[in-house]
Design a protein around this motif. Structure first.
Motif, PDB file in Angstrom:
ATOM      1  N   SER A 206       4.429   5.119   7.286  1.00  0.00           N
ATOM      2  CA  SER A 206       5.720   4.479   6.965  1.00  0.00           C
ATOM      3  C   SER A 206       6.542   5.283   5.975  1.00  0.00           C
ATOM      4  O   SER A 206       7.771   5.146   5.935  1.00  0.00           O
ATOM      5  N   ILE A 207       5.898   6.126   5.172  1.00  0.00           N
ATOM      6  CA  ILE A 207       6.631   6.894   4.158  1.00  0.00           C
ATOM      7  C   ILE A 207       6.680   8.381   4.497  1.00  0.00           C
ATOM      8  O   ILE A 207       6.925   9.228   3.647  1.00  0.00           O
ATOM      9  N   GLY A 208       6.436   8.693   5.770  1.00  0.00           N
ATOM     10  CA  GLY A 208       6.585  10.064   6.229  1.00  0.00           C
ATOM     11  C   GLY A 208       5.400  10.969   5.992  1.00  0.00           C
ATOM     12  O   GLY A 208       5.477  12.173   6.245  1.00  0.00           O
ATOM     13  N   ALA A 209       4.281  10.424   5.504  1.00  0.00           N
ATOM     14  CA  ALA A 209       3.056  11.210   5.354  1.00  0.00           C
ATOM     15  C   ALA A 209       2.283  11.194   6.673  1.00  0.00           C
ATOM     16  O   ALA A 209       2.630  10.463   7.610  1.00  0.00           O
TER      17      ALA A 209
ATOM     18  N   GLY B 112       0.994   0.604  -6.987  1.00  0.00           N
ATOM     19  CA  GLY B 112       2.330   0.476  -6.423  1.00  0.00           C
ATOM     20  C   GLY B 112       3.218  -0.567  -7.067  1.00  0.00           C
ATOM     21  O   GLY B 112       4.394  -0.698  -6.691  1.00  0.00           O
ATOM     22  N   GLN B 113       2.684  -1.318  -8.021  1.00  0.00           N
ATOM     23  CA  GLN B 113       3.486  -2.394  -8.607  1.00  0.00           C
ATOM     24  C   GLN B 113       4.705  -1.890  -9.377  1.00  0.00           C
ATOM     25  O   GLN B 113       5.668  -2.622  -9.583  1.00  0.00           O
ATOM     26  N   GLY B 114       4.682  -0.630  -9.783  1.00  0.00           N
ATOM     27  CA  GLY B 114       5.826  -0.085 -10.499  1.00  0.00           C
ATOM     28  C   GLY B 114       6.863   0.561  -9.599  1.00  0.00           C
ATOM     29  O   GLY B 114       7.880   1.071 -10.082  1.00  0.00           O
ATOM     30  N   VAL B 115       6.615   0.540  -8.282  1.00  0.00           N
ATOM     31  CA  VAL B 115       7.549   1.119  -7.312  1.00  0.00           C
ATOM     32  C   VAL B 115       8.392  -0.002  -6.709  1.00  0.00           C
ATOM     33  O   VAL B 115       7.857  -1.025  -6.280  1.00  0.00           O
ATOM     34  N   THR B 116       9.682   0.169  -6.644  1.00  0.00           N
ATOM     35  CA  THR B 116      10.583  -0.890  -6.167  1.00  0.00           C
ATOM     36  C   THR B 116      10.645  -0.925  -4.646  1.00  0.00           C
ATOM     37  O   THR B 116      10.328   0.064  -3.965  1.00  0.00           O
ATOM     38  N   ASP B 117      11.087  -2.079  -4.128  1.00  0.00           N
ATOM     39  CA  ASP B 117      11.330  -2.204  -2.693  1.00  0.00           C
ATOM     40  C   ASP B 117      12.343  -1.162  -2.224  1.00  0.00           C
ATOM     41  O   ASP B 117      12.218  -0.593  -1.135  1.00  0.00           O
TER      42      ASP B 117
ATOM     43  N   LEU C  33       0.825  -1.205   0.000  1.00  0.00           N
ATOM     44  CA  LEU C  33       0.000   0.000   0.000  1.00  0.00           C
ATOM     45  C   LEU C  33       0.863   1.260   0.000  1.00  0.00           C
ATOM     46  O   LEU C  33       0.540   2.251  -0.670  1.00  0.00           O
ATOM     47  N   ALA C  34       1.950   1.223   0.764  1.00  0.00           N
ATOM     48  CA  ALA C  34       2.849   2.376   0.809  1.00  0.00           C
ATOM     49  C   ALA C  34       3.424   2.666  -0.574  1.00  0.00           C
ATOM     50  O   ALA C  34       3.537   3.834  -0.986  1.00  0.00           O
ATOM     51  N   LYS C  35       3.760   1.622  -1.314  1.00  0.00           N
ATOM     52  CA  LYS C  35       4.261   1.802  -2.685  1.00  0.00           C
ATOM     53  C   LYS C  35       3.194   2.469  -3.556  1.00  0.00           C
ATOM     54  O   LYS C  35       3.499   3.335  -4.393  1.00  0.00           O
ATOM     55  N   GLY C  36       1.952   2.068  -3.378  1.00  0.00           N
ATOM     56  CA  GLY C  36       0.867   2.677  -4.135  1.00  0.00           C
ATOM     57  C   GLY C  36       0.707   4.156  -3.823  1.00  0.00           C
ATOM     58  O   GLY C  36       0.451   4.972  -4.710  1.00  0.00           O
ATOM     59  N   LEU C  37       0.866   4.508  -2.543  1.00  0.00           N
ATOM     60  CA  LEU C  37       0.778   5.915  -2.150  1.00  0.00           C
ATOM     61  C   LEU C  37       1.913   6.720  -2.783  1.00  0.00           C
ATOM     62  O   LEU C  37       1.707   7.855  -3.239  1.00  0.00           O
ATOM     63  N   ILE C  38       3.105   6.114  -2.802  1.00  0.00           N
ATOM     64  CA  ILE C  38       4.245   6.773  -3.456  1.00  0.00           C
ATOM     65  C   ILE C  38       3.927   7.002  -4.935  1.00  0.00           C
ATOM     66  O   ILE C  38       4.156   8.088  -5.483  1.00  0.00           O
ATOM     67  N   ALA C  39       3.391   5.957  -5.584  1.00  0.00           N
ATOM     68  CA  ALA C  39       3.061   6.064  -7.009  1.00  0.00           C
ATOM     69  C   ALA C  39       2.022   7.150  -7.272  1.00  0.00           C
ATOM     70  O   ALA C  39       2.039   7.788  -8.330  1.00  0.00           O
TER      71      ALA C  39
END
Length: 605
Positions: free
Chosen positions: A94-97, A162-167, A60-66
């Motif tokens: 987790s991503i500072g938001a 978020g699938q396009g965001v890397t670990d 989910l965090a990756k999706g938020l980044i995307a």
């Protein structure tokens, strides 16, 4: 400070950890245990292991980044207690938001105020009903971009983004989040009636969470510990308890429907319960009503008297008389064991917070075999600051400070708190921050005393805030002022402290009432008694109350009112020189009306 007491830490607590690290650490410690359990669509309990849940949060965090969420951005959640709420909350932080929790019961006007005050950029709504609230005010929320509906696949959509965001991108963002960074802004009622945003940091949460685990180690850390959580996650206490489960070794059960809570107790079988006093009052009343008024009712009545008497002696530290011990043992088989089965049969402790706990209810459950450990805290202290210990608890007090927390009483008798869990401040209100947090001491607005061994007793309230039995903080000024706009109303005084709902005592202005009646083509009344009984006048008061209720959530609204045939004046002590109603004086004067009419006890059928 006139009095001061500090509870030392058993072990140091690192100051620069972020909230996500608590979940990540649990995944490393106990990767295959059950961490979160919830009831699925088929009515059966499902579960996440720590590793599964951490990976869900990362996805989910990756999706938020995307979707462009950056550090410091605000993301709102308006939904009931669920694993989705928890996962989104952890992903945001987790991503500072910043997570901005919004109660499901908040009105559109409150949603607009919160969204604009915290500059919400993305929102997650439970369903169409919650989304509609946002849609009503969306044009006036200038920072808001995306709105997702959980019931319509929001979780899956965010994960897909978020699938396009890397670990590597995720961990880079996560590692950049420091303890001093804001994690959330939680809105709570202020003395003016306008909600104030409380800024809480990652360090605030991590400190009080680990302190709580150290304080209640046996209750939270032994194998097989299970906690059922059904408070709304918009409440900071509920979020704190989630993190306690992550930091300790407990399995967290999530439930949101109080209609199914007894079934959930029975099937989840918690060892630990967190609730507001109203829940325990309902269970007590349900047991009493079920017993009825016949032989079973007679037995229950005596069993309750015995439980309370046993508890009072136990609390005094004196030996329990053998006659009372025998009666208690008999009723344990006949009554108490059945009551304990209501909670699933495994519960050992319950923490009661959010509102004052009635001593009779506390003694009853203690006598039955379920100690209700009353505690005290505020949103400003990241939930708890003081709580009764599992061993040596004292009914009538709110307990002792958590480890690393200092409590004080100043020269005015006000309870003050100093710890690393005290909030960063009041969002967009530096003047309130400066006034409320002085030299590191948070001034709570409550009056209290501290015993030599650190036990804190509350003695009164300094703030004009009503706390219902359900733990809802209600600031009455805005609603009262709205009701008093009516031409027939002189004063409106809301009541409901420690009560199940908000009510109001309303006085009339005789001259203005007659003027209004004439304008409506109705006959005037001769006195206030006749006015209070006039159906046309009552209909106008009801209209004014209903209009005022539109300003707030249901929990803050006036559910019942009584029109009194009296005038409130400075001469009779009901009003101040500036013509403000004296709530305490009026509440005491109408105590019989409040207790016996407004909140009339339900008779047994």
């Amino acid at each position: 400070m006139r009095q001061e007491y500090t509870q030392p830490l058993d072990s140091p607590i690192e100051s620069d950890r972020n909230v996500f690290s608590l979940l990540d650490d649990r995944a490393r410690r106990t990767p295959d245990e059950s961490l979160i359990e919830y009831v699925g669509d088929d009515g059966k309990w499902k579960s996440f292991t720590p590793v599964e849940f951490r990976d869900k949060v990362i996805a989910l965090a990756k999706g938020l980044i995307a979707r462009g969420i950056k550090p410091g951005d605000s993301v709102a959640i308006i939904a009931h207690t669920s694993w989705q709420w928890t996962a989104l909350d952890m992903a945001v932080m987790s991503i500072g938001a910043l997570t901005i929790p919004v109660y499901e019961t908040n009105s559109p006007a409150q949603v607009r105020m919160i969204f604009n005050d915290s500059n919400v950029k993305m929102a997650f709504a439970e369903d169409d009903v919650q989304r509609d609230k946002i849609d009503v005010v969306r044009d006036s929320c200038l920072d808001l971009k995306d709105v997702y509906v959980i019931a319509l696949g929001a979780i899956e959509a965010i994960e897909k983004f978020g699938q396009g965001v890397t670990d590597e991108e995720f961990w880079q963002r996560e590692k950049a989040v420091k303890g001093s960074d804001l994690a959330t802004i939680v809105y709570t009622s202020g003395s003016t009636g306008t909600p104030k945003g409380i800024e809480l940091t990652h360090s605030n949460f991590v400190f009080i969470t680990i302190s709580g685990v150290q304080f209640m180690h046996d209750a939270l850390n032994k194998p097989g510990r299970r906690m059922l959580l059904f408070l709304p996650l918009a409440h900071v206490f509920a979020r704190f308890m989630e993190l306690v489960c992550f930091a300790g070794s407990m399995t967290l059960g999530l439930s949101s429907d109080l209609k199914t809570i007894l079934t959930d107790f029975r099937t989840f079988k918690p060892t630990f319960i967190l609730a507001v006093p109203r829940i325990f009052e309902k269970i007590y009343n349900a047991a009493s009503q079920k017993a009825g008024s016949g032989v079973a009712g007679h037995i229950f009545s005596h069993a309750a008297e015995t439980a309370i008497a046993w508890s009072k002696v136990q609390q005094s530290g004196q030996p329990i008389p053998w006659v009372l011990r025998i009666r208690h043992a008999i009723y344990n088989k006949l009554v108490y064991s059945a009551i304990m089965q209501i909670f699933g049969g495994k519960v050992e402790y319950a923490v009661s917070g959010g509102a004052p706990l009635n001593a009779t209810i506390a003694h009853f459950f203690n006598g039955v075999g379920l100690p209700l450990l009353e505690g005290y805290g505020m949103t400003e202290t990241c939930a708890p600051a003081i709580v009764n210990p599992p061993k040596g608890y004292r009914i009538g007090t709110v307990g002792i400070p958590l480890q690393g927390v200092t409590v004080g009483v100043d020269e005015t008798g006000e309870l003050c708190i100093k710890s690393r869990a005290v909030c960063a401040g009041y969002h967009n209100h530096p003047e309130i921050t400066k006034a409320q947090i002085v030299d590191g001491w948070l001034h709570t607005g409550d009056l209290g005393s501290i015993g030599a061994d650190g036990f804190v007793t509350l003695t009164g309230r300094k703030k004009d805030i009503i706390i219902t039995a359900g733990g809802k903080n209600v600031s009455p000024a805005e609603v009262e002022a709205s009701v008093m706009v009516s031409p027939v109303v002189s004063q409106c005084v809301m009541v409901g402290d420690r009560k199940p709902f908000i009510a109001a005592i309303i006085s009339l202005d005789l001259q203005e009432t007659n003027t209004w009646l004439k304008s409506e083509g109705a006959e005037p009344v001769k006195d206030l008694k006749e006015a209070s009984e006039n159906p046309i006048v009552r209909a106008e008061v009801e209209r004014a109350v209903n209009k005022a209720n539109e300003l707030v959530s249901r929990a803050e609204s006036i559910r019942k009112f009584e029109i009194v045939p009296d005038e409130f004046t400075e001469a009779n002590g009901m009003l101040t020189p500036s013509l403000k109603a004296k709530r305490q004086v009026i509440t005491e004067h109408y105590k019989a009306l409040i207790d016996n009419v407004i909140y009339a006890p339900k008779s047994r059928q």
